[in-house]
Design a protein around this motif. Structure first.
Motif, PDB file in Angstrom:
ATOM      1  N   LYS A  75     -10.037  -2.060   6.677  1.00 26.72           N
ATOM      2  CA  LYS A  75      -8.966  -2.121   6.193  1.00 26.72           C
ATOM      3  C   LYS A  75      -7.729  -2.983   5.674  1.00 26.72           C
ATOM      4  CE  LYS A  75      -6.775   0.922   8.682  1.00 26.72           C
ATOM      5  NZ  LYS A  75      -7.464   1.411   9.667  1.00 26.72           N
ATOM      6  N   PRO A  76      -6.899  -3.425   4.423  1.00 26.18           N
ATOM      7  CA  PRO A  76      -6.129  -4.104   4.304  1.00 26.18           C
ATOM      8  C   PRO A  76      -4.829  -4.368   5.600  1.00 26.18           C
ATOM      9  CG  PRO A  76      -6.464  -2.738   2.482  1.00 26.18           C
ATOM     10  CD  PRO A  76      -6.627  -1.576   3.334  1.00 26.18           C
ATOM     11  N   CYS A  77      -4.604  -3.288   6.290  1.00 29.56           N
ATOM     12  CA  CYS A  77      -3.369  -4.221   7.405  1.00 29.56           C
ATOM     13  C   CYS A  77      -4.517  -4.902   8.742  1.00 29.56           C
ATOM     14  CB  CYS A  77      -2.726  -2.790   6.911  1.00 29.56           C
ATOM     15  SG  CYS A  77      -3.217  -1.583   8.282  1.00 29.56           S
ATOM     16  N   ASP A  78      -5.959  -4.159   8.175  1.00 26.75           N
ATOM     17  CA  ASP A  78      -6.226  -4.862   9.926  1.00 26.75           C
ATOM     18  C   ASP A  78      -6.745  -6.119   9.363  1.00 26.75           C
ATOM     19  OD1 ASP A  78      -5.761  -2.066  10.497  1.00 26.75           O
ATOM     20  OD2 ASP A  78      -8.341  -1.522   9.250  1.00 26.75           O
ATOM     21  N   THR A  79      -6.609  -6.607   8.887  1.00 26.49           N
ATOM     22  CA  THR A  79      -6.935  -7.596   8.510  1.00 26.49           C
ATOM     23  C   THR A  79      -6.143  -9.090   9.245  1.00 26.49           C
ATOM     24  OG1 THR A  79      -6.570  -7.820   6.025  1.00 26.49           O
ATOM     25  CG2 THR A  79      -8.789  -7.540   6.534  1.00 26.49           C
ATOM     26  N   TYR A  80      -5.073  -8.784   8.728  1.00 27.45           N
ATOM     27  CA  TYR A  80      -3.731  -9.604   9.165  1.00 27.45           C
ATOM     28  C   TYR A  80      -4.179  -9.338  10.511  1.00 27.45           C
ATOM     29  CZ  TYR A  80      -1.267  -8.782   5.175  1.00 27.45           C
ATOM     30  OH  TYR A  80      -0.810  -8.823   3.960  1.00 27.45           O
ATOM     31  N   SER A  81      -4.192  -8.662  11.335  1.00 27.82           N
ATOM     32  CA  SER A  81      -4.339  -8.450  12.479  1.00 27.82           C
ATOM     33  C   SER A  81      -5.880  -9.256  13.487  1.00 27.82           C
ATOM     34  CB  SER A  81      -5.156  -6.653  13.656  1.00 27.82           C
ATOM     35  OG  SER A  81      -3.198  -6.626  13.313  1.00 27.82           O
ATOM     36  N   PHE A  82      -6.746  -9.435  11.973  1.00 23.62           N
ATOM     37  CA  PHE A  82      -8.175  -9.931  12.977  1.00 23.62           C
ATOM     38  C   PHE A  82      -7.849 -11.420  12.927  1.00 23.62           C
ATOM     39  CE2 PHE A  82     -12.481 -11.898  11.754  1.00 23.62           C
ATOM     40  CZ  PHE A  82     -12.966 -11.669  12.622  1.00 23.62           C
ATOM     41  N   ASN A  83      -7.338 -11.617  11.320  1.00 21.95           N
ATOM     42  CA  ASN A  83      -6.959 -13.335  11.237  1.00 21.95           C
ATOM     43  C   ASN A  83      -6.436 -13.815  12.994  1.00 21.95           C
ATOM     44  OD1 ASN A  83      -7.604 -13.999   8.221  1.00 21.95           O
ATOM     45  ND2 ASN A  83      -6.032 -13.258   8.058  1.00 21.95           N
ATOM     46  N   GLN A  84      -5.510 -13.024  12.865  1.00 25.93           N
ATOM     47  CA  GLN A  84      -4.846 -13.636  14.147  1.00 25.93           C
ATOM     48  C   GLN A  84      -5.261 -13.421  15.118  1.00 25.93           C
ATOM     49  OE1 GLN A  84      -0.880 -14.358  13.701  1.00 25.93           O
ATOM     50  NE2 GLN A  84      -0.685 -14.712  16.013  1.00 25.93           N
ATOM     51  N   LEU A  85      -6.356 -12.181  15.378  1.00 23.68           N
ATOM     52  CA  LEU A  85      -7.538 -13.174  16.437  1.00 23.68           C
ATOM     53  C   LEU A  85      -7.998 -13.999  16.322  1.00 23.68           C
ATOM     54  CD1 LEU A  85      -8.395  -9.145  17.344  1.00 23.68           C
ATOM     55  CD2 LEU A  85      -7.247 -10.765  18.714  1.00 23.68           C
ATOM     56  N   ILE A  86      -8.526 -13.890  14.891  1.00 23.47           N
ATOM     57  CA  ILE A  86      -9.034 -15.814  15.186  1.00 23.47           C
ATOM     58  C   ILE A  86      -7.922 -17.031  15.037  1.00 23.47           C
ATOM     59  CG2 ILE A  86      -9.951 -17.057  13.232  1.00 23.47           C
ATOM     60  CD1 ILE A  86     -10.770 -14.796  11.971  1.00 23.47           C
ATOM     61  N   LYS A  87      -7.629 -16.932  14.450  1.00 26.35           N
ATOM     62  CA  LYS A  87      -6.221 -17.757  15.290  1.00 26.35           C
ATOM     63  C   LYS A  87      -5.854 -18.337  16.915  1.00 26.35           C
ATOM     64  CE  LYS A  87      -2.534 -18.011  12.757  1.00 26.35           C
ATOM     65  NZ  LYS A  87      -1.524 -17.692  12.222  1.00 26.35           N
ATOM     66  N   GLU A  88      -6.370 -17.006  17.669  1.00 30.36           N
ATOM     67  CA  GLU A  88      -5.804 -17.325  19.530  1.00 30.36           C
ATOM     68  C   GLU A  88      -7.148 -16.838  19.739  1.00 30.36           C
ATOM     69  OE1 GLU A  88      -3.672 -13.684  20.396  1.00 30.36           O
ATOM     70  OE2 GLU A  88      -2.215 -14.093  18.800  1.00 30.36           O
ATOM     71  N   HIS A  89      -8.114 -17.638  18.767  1.00 35.19           N
ATOM     72  CA  HIS A  89      -9.525 -17.749  19.403  1.00 35.19           C
ATOM     73  C   HIS A  89     -10.515 -16.326  20.076  1.00 35.19           C
ATOM     74  CE1 HIS A  89      -9.364 -21.413  18.062  1.00 35.19           C
ATOM     75  NE2 HIS A  89      -7.667 -21.838  19.113  1.00 35.19           N
ATOM     76  N   PHE A 291      15.997 -15.963  11.784  1.00 36.33           N
ATOM     77  CA  PHE A 291      16.434 -17.432  12.225  1.00 36.33           C
ATOM     78  C   PHE A 291      15.803 -18.727  11.535  1.00 36.33           C
ATOM     79  CE2 PHE A 291      18.184 -14.540  15.549  1.00 36.33           C
ATOM     80  CZ  PHE A 291      19.213 -14.653  15.201  1.00 36.33           C
ATOM     81  N   TYR A 292      14.347 -18.293  11.579  1.00 32.68           N
ATOM     82  CA  TYR A 292      12.984 -19.237  11.385  1.00 32.68           C
ATOM     83  C   TYR A 292      12.376 -19.095   9.348  1.00 32.68           C
ATOM     84  CZ  TYR A 292      13.427 -19.324  15.882  1.00 32.68           C
ATOM     85  OH  TYR A 292      13.941 -19.558  17.068  1.00 32.68           O
ATOM     86  N   GLY A 293      13.238 -17.980   9.054  1.00 33.29           N
ATOM     87  CA  GLY A 293      12.127 -18.156   7.346  1.00 33.29           C
ATOM     88  C   GLY A 293      11.088 -17.052   7.729  1.00 33.29           C
ATOM     89  N   GLU A 294      10.633 -16.544   6.194  1.00 35.41           N
ATOM     90  CA  GLU A 294       9.787 -15.993   6.317  1.00 35.41           C
ATOM     91  C   GLU A 294       8.747 -15.909   7.254  1.00 35.41           C
ATOM     92  OE1 GLU A 294       9.412 -12.491   3.400  1.00 35.41           O
ATOM     93  OE2 GLU A 294      11.908 -12.542   3.061  1.00 35.41           O
ATOM     94  N   TYR A 295       8.235 -15.000   8.061  1.00 36.38           N
ATOM     95  CA  TYR A 295       6.651 -15.631   8.350  1.00 36.38           C
ATOM     96  C   TYR A 295       6.280 -13.757   8.689  1.00 36.38           C
ATOM     97  CZ  TYR A 295       3.169 -16.695  11.456  1.00 36.38           C
ATOM     98  OH  TYR A 295       1.743 -17.000  12.445  1.00 36.38           O
ATOM     99  N   GLN A 296       5.207 -14.106   8.228  1.00 32.22           N
ATOM    100  CA  GLN A 296       3.683 -13.339   7.957  1.00 32.22           C
ATOM    101  C   GLN A 296       2.808 -13.273   9.686  1.00 32.22           C
ATOM    102  OE1 GLN A 296       4.098  -9.365   7.658  1.00 32.22           O
ATOM    103  NE2 GLN A 296       1.659  -9.188   9.093  1.00 32.22           N
ATOM    104  N   ALA A 297       2.429 -12.933  10.620  1.00 31.77           N
ATOM    105  CA  ALA A 297       1.621 -13.117  10.977  1.00 31.77           C
ATOM    106  C   ALA A 297       0.276 -12.846  10.474  1.00 31.77           C
ATOM    107  CB  ALA A 297       1.494 -12.296  12.406  1.00 31.77           C
ATOM    108  N   GLY A 298      -0.920 -12.942  11.298  1.00 30.19           N
ATOM    109  CA  GLY A 298      -2.599 -12.630  10.088  1.00 30.19           C
ATOM    110  C   GLY A 298      -2.563 -12.794   8.922  1.00 30.19           C
ATOM    111  N   GLU A 299      -1.225 -13.539   8.228  1.00 35.98           N
ATOM    112  CA  GLU A 299      -1.364 -13.841   6.565  1.00 35.98           C
ATOM    113  C   GLU A 299      -2.425 -14.904   6.470  1.00 35.98           C
ATOM    114  OE1 GLU A 299      -0.280 -13.393   2.924  1.00 35.98           O
ATOM    115  OE2 GLU A 299       1.104 -12.369   4.454  1.00 35.98           O
ATOM    116  N   ASP A 300      -2.262 -16.168   7.563  1.00 37.70           N
ATOM    117  CA  ASP A 300      -3.803 -16.776   7.647  1.00 37.70           C
ATOM    118  C   ASP A 300      -4.377 -17.417   9.153  1.00 37.70           C
ATOM    119  OD1 ASP A 300      -2.476 -18.752   8.384  1.00 37.70           O
ATOM    120  OD2 ASP A 300      -0.930 -18.975   6.880  1.00 37.70           O
ATOM    121  N   THR A 301      -4.830 -17.984   8.849  1.00 33.84           N
ATOM    122  CA  THR A 301      -5.167 -18.754  10.337  1.00 33.84           C
ATOM    123  C   THR A 301      -5.288 -20.256  10.557  1.00 33.84           C
ATOM    124  OG1 THR A 301      -7.965 -18.939   9.595  1.00 33.84           O
ATOM    125  CG2 THR A 301      -7.474 -17.453   9.508  1.00 33.84           C
TER     126      THR A 301
END
Length: 324
Positions: A75-89, A291-301
């Motif tokens: 689903k759309p929200c799931d793809t954020y998680s998949f991107n994050q898992l790519i980033k973490e190898h 504190f650091y500015g808007e950031y969305q985990a999984g937005e990209d890899t």
């Protein structure tokens, strides 16, 4: 759903993929479960409807170790998680075929009880066809109905958006379901006095039975070995002997996924006790944004998370900001 089933069957038949991960029908019309489909014949039990709320991205950690390519429905929200898992190898994009499936909001079966709907035998309106405005139930007590939105998961009312962040193809339409700000709940707790905050979380966390469902479903909890499975420190106990232990488990887990949590809401969705565990993670997300500015985990890899990327503009450790 038929278009999705037909397409997966084609990809299995021509060996584009060796298996598929999706949802299979449960014993009731509102409890489908994640499953592997290894052949065209297996697809006879495949379903995709409003009750298919599980985030399947984490299943690709183990699937990536198998020979061949695995298809996964996200689903759309799931793809954020998949991107994050790519980033973490943790997953292999080259061994994954992603079908982005449309989403018009996912349904929470636990709300049936709240709405006074019991003894359900069949459900109509959850097929994700049309506008998805009304659900109709045949029950042992007669026919019942409710608004589709009244049965939606909390996370769907504060949806991040209906854009798939990673996919090979998209099947099905999506619908904007957001009706509020996802940080409103956090702000309400921040406005409480310290005593009220403690009482709130004490009441919620005291329900925990340490089943580990939240950890097991969380895509960010992807460690090969978990400290809470260790018998050395008695941290693997499944029942709490003291109130401190139940707090320790959830607070440590929240710190562990801070900056990496995509706010997919799986922790709260799978909790059998109905504890709003997403509030811990969402509080960290809100603070990180401030504190650091808007950031969305999984937005990209590619982007680096604020907590793993030092800059001279970072807030000092002693500065906690103006918070309630």
């Amino acid at each position: 759903m038929q278009e999705l089933i037909t397409r997966i069957k084609e990809l299995l038949a021509d060996k584009t993929v060796d298996r598929a991960i999706g949802w299979r029908a449960g014993d009731l019309g509102y409890n489908p479960e994640p499953a592997y489909f290894n052949s065209v014949e297996d697809m006879d039990n495949f379903v995709y409807d409003g009750f298919c709320g599980a985030n399947l991205s984490k299943m690709m950690i183990e699937a990536a170790k198998l020979e061949g390519k695995t298809l996964v429905c996200l689903k759309p929200c799931d793809t954020y998680s998949f991107n994050q898992l790519i980033k973490e190898h943790r997953v292999d994009r080259e061994k994954t075929y992603i079908i982005g499936v449309g989403c018009k909001g996912k349904l929470d079966p636990r709300k049936l009880e709240e709405l006074g709907i019991r003894g359900v035998t069949t459900v109509k309106g959850a097929e994700l066809e049309g506008d998805c405005e009304t659900l109709k139930f045949d029950t042992v007590y007669g026919e019942k109905e409710c608004a589709y939105s009244d049965l939606m998961l909390e996370r769907c009312h504060v949806c991040k958006g209906k854009e798939h962040k990673v996919f090979d193809e998209v099947i099905g339409e999506s619908k904007d379901t957001s009706t509020g700000d996802r940080f409103d709940e956090v702000a309400a707790i921040e406005a409480m006095s310290p005593e009220e905050k403690f009482a709130f979380f004490q009441a919620e966390l005291s329900k925990c039975i340490r089943c580990n469902a939240c950890r097991n479903a969380c895509p960010a909890c992807s460690c090969r070995k978990c400290v809470f499975d260790s018998n050395k420190f008695d941290s693997a106990q499944k029942a709490n002997t003291v109130s401190f232990e139940e707090k320790m488990f959830h607070i440590i887990r929240a710190f562990h996924v801070a900056g990496r949590c995509t706010d997919c809401g799986e922790c709260s969705r799978v909790c059998p006790q109905g504890i709003p565990l997403h509030l811990f993670n969402r509080k960290f997300i809100k603070d990180i944004n401030e504190f650091y500015g808007e950031y969305q985990a999984g937005e990209d890899t590619e982007s680096k998370a604020p907590l793993t990327n030092f800059t001279f503009d970072d807030v000092e450790p002693s500065i906690v900001g103006e918070r309630g």
